[in-house]
Structures are given as C-alpha cells and as structure tokens.
Design a protein around this motif. Sequence first.
Motif, mmCIF file in Angstrom:
data_model
loop_
_atom_site.group_PDB
_atom_site.id
_atom_site.type_symbol
_atom_site.label_atom_id
_atom_site.label_comp_id
_atom_site.label_asym_id
_atom_site.label_seq_id
_atom_site.Cartn_x
_atom_site.Cartn_y
_atom_site.Cartn_z
ATOM 1 N N GLU A 1 -0.877 -7.322 4.729
ATOM 2 C CA GLU A 1 -2.077 -6.546 5.007
ATOM 3 C C GLU A 1 -2.006 -5.923 6.406
ATOM 4 O OE1 GLU A 1 -5.573 -8.842 4.222
ATOM 5 O OE2 GLU A 1 -6.770 -7.051 3.858
ATOM 6 N N ALA A 2 -1.538 -6.708 7.358
ATOM 7 C CA ALA A 2 -1.444 -6.213 8.740
ATOM 8 C C ALA A 2 -0.476 -5.032 8.823
ATOM 9 C CB ALA A 2 -1.001 -7.337 9.664
ATOM 10 N N ASN A 3 0.634 -5.145 8.119
ATOM 11 C CA ASN A 3 1.607 -4.053 8.147
ATOM 12 C C ASN A 3 1.091 -2.799 7.459
ATOM 13 O OD1 ASN A 3 4.052 -4.602 9.587
ATOM 14 N ND2 ASN A 3 4.364 -6.293 8.158
ATOM 15 N N TYR A 4 0.485 -2.982 6.297
ATOM 16 C CA TYR A 4 -0.081 -1.827 5.601
ATOM 17 C C TYR A 4 -1.162 -1.173 6.456
ATOM 18 C CZ TYR A 4 2.087 -2.371 0.966
ATOM 19 O OH TYR A 4 2.965 -2.407 -0.091
ATOM 20 N N SER A 5 -1.914 -2.003 7.159
ATOM 21 C CA SER A 5 -3.029 -1.404 7.882
ATOM 22 C C SER A 5 -2.512 -0.583 9.076
ATOM 23 C CB SER A 5 -4.077 -2.444 8.246
ATOM 24 O OG SER A 5 -3.942 -2.834 9.559
ATOM 25 N N LYS A 6 -1.369 -0.958 9.623
ATOM 26 C CA LYS A 6 -0.770 -0.110 10.669
ATOM 27 C C LYS A 6 -0.438 1.271 10.115
ATOM 28 C CE LYS A 6 1.336 -3.644 13.498
ATOM 29 N NZ LYS A 6 2.579 -4.409 13.648
ATOM 30 N N LEU A 7 -0.131 1.302 8.821
ATOM 31 C CA LEU A 7 0.172 2.585 8.175
ATOM 32 C C LEU A 7 -1.090 3.283 7.679
ATOM 33 C CD1 LEU A 7 3.242 1.872 5.885
ATOM 34 C CD2 LEU A 7 3.205 3.249 7.948
ATOM 35 N N GLY A 8 -2.221 2.617 7.841
ATOM 36 C CA GLY A 8 -3.482 3.198 7.363
ATOM 37 C C GLY A 8 -3.668 3.041 5.867
ATOM 38 N N ALA A 9 -2.849 2.220 5.231
ATOM 39 C CA ALA A 9 -2.984 2.016 3.786
ATOM 40 C C ALA A 9 -3.938 0.860 3.526
ATOM 41 C CB ALA A 9 -1.622 1.740 3.154
ATOM 42 N N LYS A 10 -4.984 1.167 2.753
ATOM 43 C CA LYS A 10 -5.990 0.127 2.453
ATOM 44 C C LYS A 10 -6.144 0.008 0.955
ATOM 45 C CE LYS A 10 -8.693 0.707 6.643
ATOM 46 N NZ LYS A 10 -8.177 2.026 7.053
ATOM 47 N N PHE A 11 -6.126 -1.209 0.474
ATOM 48 C CA PHE A 11 -6.230 -1.428 -0.972
ATOM 49 C C PHE A 11 -7.566 -2.060 -1.332
ATOM 50 C CE2 PHE A 11 -1.766 -1.300 0.100
ATOM 51 C CZ PHE A 11 -1.280 -0.417 -0.843
ATOM 52 N N ASP A 12 -8.131 -1.583 -2.443
ATOM 53 C CA ASP A 12 -9.374 -2.174 -2.921
ATOM 54 C C ASP A 12 -9.085 -3.516 -3.580
ATOM 55 O OD1 ASP A 12 -10.897 0.170 -2.284
ATOM 56 O OD2 ASP A 12 -9.965 1.131 -4.013
#
Length: 583
Positions: free
Chosen positions: A244-255
Amino acid sequence: MIKKEIENLLNKAAFKAGYGEVDLTISFSSLPEVCDFQCNGCFALAKKLGVNPVEMAENIVKNIENTQDYDFFVVKAFINVKLTDEKFSKIGQVYATDERGGLAKHKTSQFVILDYGGANVAKALHVGHLRPAIIGESLKRLYKLMGDRVISDVHLGDWGLQMGLTELQLFEDGKLDGYFGKGKNKSLTIDDLNEAYPKASARKDKEEGFKEKAEEWTLKIQHKESPYYEVYQTIRELSVKEIEANYSKLGAKFDLWYGESTADEYCPEAIKQIKAKGLLKESEGALVVEVAKEGENVPTTDKNGQVKYLNPMPPCLIQKSNGAALYATTDIATILMRNKLYKNVDRIEYVTDARQKLHFNQVFRVCKMSGISPENQQLIHIVNGTMNGRDGKPFKTRSGDTIKLEDIIAMLATKAEEKLKANGVDGEEDMALKIGVGAMKFGDLINNVSKDYVFDIDKFMAFEGKTGPYIQYTVVRINSILNKVNMPAGKINVATEEERGIIRAILKLNSSYEICYDEKSLNGLCSATYDLASAFSTFYNNFNVLNEKNQERKAGYIALLSLVKKKLLQALDVLAIEVPDKM
Ligand code: ARG
C-alpha cells in the motif's frame, strides 16, 4: 460541442443546397495559421453523387446560415473553418466559468471494475507492476471524469506457491517457532519476509524436494490448517502495509484489497456452474475446460513426427490433480464474486503485460461459456508494453536482476532532488517525489499503452519538452504570476494569434479525453496537455502580463491564465501527477 455546432451548420447547408441528408464531419486543421477546422468530406460525397467536388464545397458554403461566429472558405474541395476572435472569446469565457472547463460528460454512465494491481504478497513489487499501476490508475480517473462509476481492485496474488515457499523458509530459519509451539515469539517483520522469499525462490530451482515440500505447505494454507493459515494471515497483513505504501507513492489507490484468496470461497460455486453446463472434462486427474474455437489448437504433425498445435489455445486448467486451485480458477471465481457483489457491471478490465494474454483469453472464454459473466458484460484485457532499458531489453538492474519498484521510485526522487538543487531550489523530499514520479508517469503515459518504451530518466526529467516536469513547471509558473497580481479576473478577450492558440489547444485537449476513453490509452491526453502548456509558453514569452498597463486587458489575461491552469490541473489529475509548490 463546437465541432458538432459547425457540423450541423455544414449538414444543414448541404441539405439546403440539394445534396440531401448528409453526415459531413470536421477535424482540427493541421495548419492552424490557415484555419481552425477543416472538412474533407466533399471529395467522397461528390463522388458518390456524381457531381463536381469543388462546386459542391462552394455551394455548401454559400448556403450556410449563420456565419457570425465562423469564417468558411473553400480551398480545392476542402471547406476550411476559421473561428472569429469573438467566438474564441465566447468559448474562453464559457469555459472559464464552467467547473469542468467545457469538458462534457458521457450521456450514459457505465459501471466498470478495474483490476490493475496484481502485487504479490510476500514478494516485493517490481518493475513489472509499475506500468499496470500507472496506466490503471489513470484509466480509472479518466473513466470517472467521463461519468462512469468505477471500482478498483488490487487483486493481490496471495494464494499461490510463494506462500508455501515463504512460510517454509521462515520456518526453517526459526522465525516461526512461536507459531509452532516453540516459545512465545510471534514477531515476524517485513524484513523477515523480504529476506525469506528470494532465498526460497532460489532454493526451489536448485534443491531437490524443496518445491514439493513448499507445495504441501501451500495446500495446508489453502485448506486453512492451523498454524499455517495463521502465519499466512500475518504475512498478508505485513505485506499489504508495504504494498500500500509503495502504491501510494505512485498515487495509485484501490477501493478493494481483495485477492486470489478472497476468490477462493467462490471457487466451488464457479466449478459447479461450469460443470452444470457440461464444460468440465477430466484430463490426467486434473479438471479442464476446452476453450478452443474452430481453427484453433489444431494438432498437426511436423516432418519429425512431433505433434504441434496450430493457433494454440490449450484447455483451461481449472483444478490440479491434488485438488489445488489454480491462477485461472481464482480469476474465474473472482468474476463470479464480482457479479454477486455488484449488479449490472458493464465492463471488467484488467491491465497487465502481454505474458498474461493467453491466461485472460482462457478465463474470459470460460466465463462466457459458463454464463459466469453475463452476455452483455465486456471482459477486457488491456495489454501494456514493457518498459525497457537502453539496451532495448526489459529494464533490469546492472547485475541483471529484476528491479524493485521501491528502488525505481527512490532513483527518480534522487534525480529530481539533484535537478532542484541545480535550479537553486532547496529540495524538500516531498517535492522531489512529486517531480520524480510525475516525470516517470508522463514518460510512461505519453506512449501508447501497448507499445514498449525505453526508461530514459534524463529525458523524462527534462524541464523542457514533452515531459511531466515541463507541465508541472508551467503550472508553477502560472501560480507565481497569479500570486503576484492582486486584481480579480476579468473577461477573456481573444485578440491575438497567441490567445487563439491557447483556446484552440483547450478545444483539442477537451476532445482528446474521448479519444483516450475509446483507445484505453492516455497518450493523446499527454500530447494535448503538452500542446496547451506550450501554447501558454508562447503567449507568456510574447506578452508581459504583470506589466500590462491596460487594466481591462490585464484582467482578461488573468482569466485566461486561470483557465489554462484549471485545464492543466484537470489533465494532471487524470494522469495522477501532482504539482510541487516550487521548482
Ligand atoms: N499477480 C499477478 C502477477 O504479478 C498479476 C495479477 C493480474 N490480475 C489478475 N486478475 N490476474 O503477475
């Protein structure tokens, strides 16, 4: 809508001129100094009706009713359309006061589930997960902007052999003693995981019996045996936090943070439904579905007597002989689950690279044949090209290893920090991350989704040219002007070629959203965003907004700048690129 407006004028005129009900269309002109739009349709239409195309074009232009806003003129049999300055001003003014800056929504909304994560629990995210995350996130934002309802699902790889491998390794390293009744220590860490999987993965190929043992462990996890399943849950939790931390650095957010394991409980029902349709076959103890259509998977014998298959489409493996679920089974069960949890899903889309083409093809066919996916539901695999190194081969570390996503992000941030320093801006970490990631995303999305491209950090990071930082810098520049002028925005009054260029770029930008939506690729939006930034630069280099003496004109410039900023931010939001405070 301007396009529709002009087309209506042309088609009405054609009718009045006696050519009947026709459907002439226009496109943006490639020579903006000559005209803004052009209609090439008279050539084909004249041929069809057996008349002279130039005469036809002239007759149509003569019959156009309202020419206040436009200047129509014929060159050969092209009908050229030039917007008057007043029309450009009107458009600018309407867009300036419209929250969406003139971007229309679709009339009907679709319900889409987008699956573009694919991170694997216990394994580090790697470069292969980068493009799906970037592309998927932007498609999600694009669909939403156009009016769709979209749910994103990370679809974790959390039910496969890597689970057994990791646990077995951790067990042998004494990290699971507390779980297996030896002492009280149950303090697994993410470092333990990051260490265990690569070790186990290497042993799997070298050490006899290791893989088989890991398979046994995997099955125990899948059967939710204690303490194997308990350990698994801990591993999943630790992993998800890091992912989650890595995706959030990319601005990717999952529902949804579902995964293969979530689908597991739907597997029996999926299998039942497939079986009920008489599609399930036994093959060497395993269960399969034949998915080949006529002309596919046709056995032929080559001159050495070897059997080869023409147009290979092997059967889809549903259950292994040991009863274990397979990758395809969990994806089929996931589609069943999605249709149970949500009603009327119009499209389910997946973003992965080409290696999964066959997999999705098989899964989709099984779902359609069995009715697990209703007939009117679209199942779509969006295939992304690979990100290559300068050698033209998939991007790797110098030693030839797969590169971790984390390391790429760190590399981009470091490079951005250097650039900021060189520009005399004290690089705050957060700013460097926005620039680094923005550069990467733009560098990625400006390519058609299906094409391979070369990871060229210097090119991506340049502050001039078709890059993320250039667009970010344009917004920073506009912000700094708007912060300096202390007067409210006035009315947009287009009077120069530079201003026409800006509004024209906005018209093009607005129309690019639709194209991207249809193509499921964001390259058109990237180019159009760059063109707007570049039209702004041309204007800015030739006009001194801050020192403009005529107050009315100055107020008009402010309105124009605010509109450009709004449109750039709208596009950057779809591209999931953030703008730093300074650059
Ligand atoms: N976990 C897979 C991988 O790393 C990708 C998953 C893609 N999505 C799916 N629904 N199968 O290769």
